[in-house]
Design a protein around this motif. Structure first.
Motif, PDB file in Angstrom:
ATOM      1  N   VAL A 108      -2.266  65.433  -5.503  1.00 18.89           N
ATOM      2  CA  VAL A 108      -3.040  64.715  -6.504  1.00 18.89           C
ATOM      3  C   VAL A 108      -3.427  63.390  -5.871  1.00 18.89           C
ATOM      4  O   VAL A 108      -2.560  62.635  -5.413  1.00 18.89           O
ATOM      5  N   ALA A 109      -4.733  63.110  -5.809  1.00 23.95           N
ATOM      6  CA  ALA A 109      -5.202  61.938  -5.074  1.00 23.95           C
ATOM      7  C   ALA A 109      -6.266  61.192  -5.861  1.00 23.95           C
ATOM      8  O   ALA A 109      -6.950  61.756  -6.726  1.00 23.95           O
ATOM      9  N   ALA A 110      -6.396  59.914  -5.556  1.00 23.99           N
ATOM     10  CA  ALA A 110      -7.433  59.066  -6.141  1.00 23.99           C
ATOM     11  C   ALA A 110      -8.182  58.377  -5.005  1.00 23.99           C
ATOM     12  O   ALA A 110      -7.707  58.318  -3.864  1.00 23.99           O
ATOM     13  N   SER A 111      -9.338  57.853  -5.318  1.00 30.14           N
ATOM     14  CA  SER A 111     -10.113  57.123  -4.322  1.00 30.14           C
ATOM     15  C   SER A 111      -9.352  55.862  -3.889  1.00 30.14           C
ATOM     16  O   SER A 111      -8.745  55.165  -4.721  1.00 30.14           O
ATOM     17  N   ASN A 112      -9.424  55.549  -2.604  1.00 31.33           N
ATOM     18  CA  ASN A 112      -8.783  54.318  -2.130  1.00 31.33           C
ATOM     19  C   ASN A 112      -9.588  53.070  -2.510  1.00 31.33           C
ATOM     20  O   ASN A 112      -9.173  51.947  -2.249  1.00 31.33           O
ATOM     21  N   VAL A 156     -14.456  73.134  -8.973  1.00 28.27           N
ATOM     22  CA  VAL A 156     -15.423  73.139  -7.874  1.00 28.27           C
ATOM     23  C   VAL A 156     -15.016  74.199  -6.867  1.00 28.27           C
ATOM     24  O   VAL A 156     -13.886  74.704  -6.867  1.00 28.27           O
ATOM     25  N   TRP A 157     -15.947  74.541  -5.967  1.00 33.57           N
ATOM     26  CA  TRP A 157     -15.684  75.549  -4.935  1.00 33.57           C
ATOM     27  C   TRP A 157     -15.178  74.929  -3.640  1.00 33.57           C
ATOM     28  O   TRP A 157     -14.853  75.626  -2.696  1.00 33.57           O
ATOM     29  N   GLY A 158     -15.137  73.624  -3.575  1.00 38.91           N
ATOM     30  CA  GLY A 158     -14.685  72.938  -2.367  1.00 38.91           C
ATOM     31  C   GLY A 158     -15.152  71.498  -2.397  1.00 38.91           C
ATOM     32  O   GLY A 158     -15.843  71.058  -3.320  1.00 38.91           O
ATOM     33  N   ALA A 159     -14.741  70.730  -1.383  1.00 37.59           N
ATOM     34  CA  ALA A 159     -15.152  69.330  -1.226  1.00 37.59           C
ATOM     35  C   ALA A 159     -14.804  68.473  -2.436  1.00 37.59           C
ATOM     36  O   ALA A 159     -15.570  67.591  -2.837  1.00 37.59           O
ATOM     37  N   ALA A 160     -13.642  68.701  -3.037  1.00 33.80           N
ATOM     38  CA  ALA A 160     -13.213  67.886  -4.185  1.00 33.80           C
ATOM     39  C   ALA A 160     -13.063  66.425  -3.803  1.00 33.80           C
ATOM     40  O   ALA A 160     -13.162  65.533  -4.660  1.00 33.80           O
ATOM     41  N   GLU A 161     -12.865  66.163  -2.520  1.00 36.37           N
ATOM     42  CA  GLU A 161     -12.628  64.795  -2.062  1.00 36.37           C
ATOM     43  C   GLU A 161     -13.827  63.875  -2.249  1.00 36.37           C
ATOM     44  O   GLU A 161     -13.685  62.645  -2.254  1.00 36.37           O
ATOM     45  N   VAL A 162     -15.036  64.431  -2.406  1.00 37.88           N
ATOM     46  CA  VAL A 162     -16.227  63.581  -2.498  1.00 37.88           C
ATOM     47  C   VAL A 162     -16.486  63.072  -3.923  1.00 37.88           C
ATOM     48  O   VAL A 162     -17.339  62.213  -4.122  1.00 37.88           O
ATOM     49  N   TYR A 163     -15.765  63.576  -4.911  1.00 38.90           N
ATOM     50  CA  TYR A 163     -16.057  63.232  -6.299  1.00 38.90           C
ATOM     51  C   TYR A 163     -15.473  61.891  -6.753  1.00 38.90           C
ATOM     52  O   TYR A 163     -16.133  61.159  -7.487  1.00 38.90           O
ATOM     53  N   PRO A 164     -14.230  61.528  -6.395  1.00 37.46           N
ATOM     54  CA  PRO A 164     -13.739  60.193  -6.776  1.00 37.46           C
ATOM     55  C   PRO A 164     -14.427  59.108  -5.930  1.00 37.46           C
ATOM     56  O   PRO A 164     -14.727  59.343  -4.759  1.00 37.46           O
ATOM     57  N   PRO A 165     -14.664  57.914  -6.510  1.00 37.82           N
ATOM     58  CA  PRO A 165     -14.331  57.517  -7.879  1.00 37.82           C
ATOM     59  C   PRO A 165     -15.473  57.684  -8.877  1.00 37.82           C
ATOM     60  O   PRO A 165     -15.263  57.566 -10.069  1.00 37.82           O
ATOM     61  N   SER A 179      -1.783  61.989   5.906  1.00 40.56           N
ATOM     62  CA  SER A 179      -2.769  61.370   6.799  1.00 40.56           C
ATOM     63  C   SER A 179      -4.122  62.051   6.659  1.00 40.56           C
ATOM     64  O   SER A 179      -5.175  61.400   6.713  1.00 40.56           O
ATOM     65  N   ASN A 180      -4.109  63.371   6.481  1.00 41.80           N
ATOM     66  CA  ASN A 180      -5.337  64.136   6.267  1.00 41.80           C
ATOM     67  C   ASN A 180      -6.017  63.712   4.963  1.00 41.80           C
ATOM     68  O   ASN A 180      -7.249  63.596   4.894  1.00 41.80           O
ATOM     69  N   ILE A 181      -5.235  63.451   3.924  1.00 42.30           N
ATOM     70  CA  ILE A 181      -5.777  62.981   2.644  1.00 42.30           C
ATOM     71  C   ILE A 181      -6.377  61.589   2.808  1.00 42.30           C
ATOM     72  O   ILE A 181      -7.486  61.304   2.332  1.00 42.30           O
ATOM     73  N   GLU A 182      -5.674  60.700   3.494  1.00 42.48           N
ATOM     74  CA  GLU A 182      -6.151  59.334   3.695  1.00 42.48           C
ATOM     75  C   GLU A 182      -7.442  59.304   4.510  1.00 42.48           C
ATOM     76  O   GLU A 182      -8.316  58.461   4.263  1.00 42.48           O
ATOM     77  N   ALA A 183      -7.575  60.228   5.450  1.00 40.91           N
ATOM     78  CA  ALA A 183      -8.776  60.277   6.284  1.00 40.91           C
ATOM     79  C   ALA A 183     -10.020  60.640   5.474  1.00 40.91           C
ATOM     80  O   ALA A 183     -11.146  60.436   5.947  1.00 40.91           O
ATOM     81  N   VAL A 187      -6.131  58.240  -1.593  1.00 42.82           N
ATOM     82  CA  VAL A 187      -4.720  57.887  -1.519  1.00 42.82           C
ATOM     83  C   VAL A 187      -3.931  58.946  -2.280  1.00 42.82           C
ATOM     84  O   VAL A 187      -4.296  59.330  -3.391  1.00 42.82           O
ATOM     85  N   SER A 188      -2.881  59.468  -1.650  1.00 42.08           N
ATOM     86  CA  SER A 188      -2.055  60.493  -2.278  1.00 42.08           C
ATOM     87  C   SER A 188      -1.152  59.868  -3.327  1.00 42.08           C
ATOM     88  O   SER A 188      -0.424  58.917  -3.053  1.00 42.08           O
ATOM     89  N   LEU A 189      -1.199  60.401  -4.546  1.00 40.96           N
ATOM     90  CA  LEU A 189      -0.353  59.920  -5.635  1.00 40.96           C
ATOM     91  C   LEU A 189       0.845  60.834  -5.866  1.00 40.96           C
ATOM     92  O   LEU A 189       1.927  60.368  -6.198  1.00 40.96           O
ATOM     93  N   VAL A 190       0.634  62.143  -5.710  1.00 35.10           N
ATOM     94  CA  VAL A 190       1.697  63.129  -5.942  1.00 35.10           C
ATOM     95  C   VAL A 190       1.498  64.294  -4.973  1.00 35.10           C
ATOM     96  O   VAL A 190       0.366  64.745  -4.774  1.00 35.10           O
ATOM     97  N   LYS A 191       2.584  64.762  -4.385  1.00 34.69           N
ATOM     98  CA  LYS A 191       2.566  66.033  -3.651  1.00 34.69           C
ATOM     99  C   LYS A 191       2.937  67.107  -4.664  1.00 34.69           C
ATOM    100  O   LYS A 191       4.081  67.219  -5.082  1.00 34.69           O
ATOM    101  N   LEU A 192       1.934  67.899  -5.070  1.00 30.52           N
ATOM    102  CA  LEU A 192       2.123  68.797  -6.210  1.00 30.52           C
ATOM    103  C   LEU A 192       2.917  70.046  -5.855  1.00 30.52           C
ATOM    104  O   LEU A 192       3.830  70.442  -6.587  1.00 30.52           O
TER     105      LEU A 192
END
Length: 205
Positions: A108-112, A156-165, A179-183, A187-192
């Protein structure tokens, strides 16, 4: 797909698990010589065991194919298994064993860009949530477990990382590690949950 007596059907993954699964099957000498990085075939017959056949799928489709008994066995990530089971806990899908490869996790991640470093901070700031994910069932279960009073899930079918914020407050997505999430500007909030490769089977088969 009709079941034939004495036959055994295997659902095999494309994508990130293809190369290590190829190695596993070769070590087990199952005779699927057409399965590999350069494969152009989606239906495979074992050259060693006449009763054994396989088909190559997108990883997310494999738990469904095994659960409805189109295939007897399958290999896919634990993330896609739990995505099915959280919605259909009475499914005929059975987890057989971890295969000790395909390491990664669902985060679970949010925009940095929004200055949030923990889930508690997020909960204190927002009353209404927009959650984007390839895993809508897991996302819904996560929101309900946190007792979020108001939330919307955007599948979504992919690329969820582009939606926040701008278009989502949280993304629930696969990553190899934090590190992959941060790149990806998150920012990682929870390892689900972990997303290791698993061997699965249909209970009735």
């Amino acid at each position: 797909m009709e079941y034939q007596a004495g036959s055994l059907k295997f659902a095999l993954p494309k994508g990130r698990l293809l190369a290590p699964t190829t190695k596993l099957l070769n070590e087990a000498s199952l005779g699927f010589s057409g399965y590999g990085d350069k494969t152009r075939q989606y239906r495979l017959e074992s050259t060693k065991f006449p009763y054994l056949s396989a088909k190559v799928f997108q990883e997310k489709d494999i738990p469904i194919q095994v659960a409805i008994e189109n295939y007897d066995l399958g290999i896919c990530g634990l993330d896609w298994i739990d995505e099915l089971l959280v919605r259909y806990p009475a499914s005929a899908l059975v987890k057989i064993s971890s295969l000790n490869y395909g390491e990664g996790n669902v985060y679970v991640a949010a925009s940095n860009q929004v200055g949030i470093s923990s889930l508690d901070e997020s909960l204190a700031k927002l009353n209404s949530w927009r959650i984007v994910s390839e895993y809508p069932n897991l996302a819904g279960a996560f929101a309900l477990n946190l007792r979020m009073r108001k939330f919307r899930i955007f599948p979504v079918w992919g690329a969820a990382e582009v939606y926040p914020p701008e278009s989502a407050d949280l993304a629930i997505l696969w990553g190899k590690n934090e590190s992959n999430i941060e790149a990806q500007g998150l920012v990682s909030l929870v390892k689900l949950l972990p997303a290791d490769a698993f061997l699965i089977a249909n209970r009735e088969s």
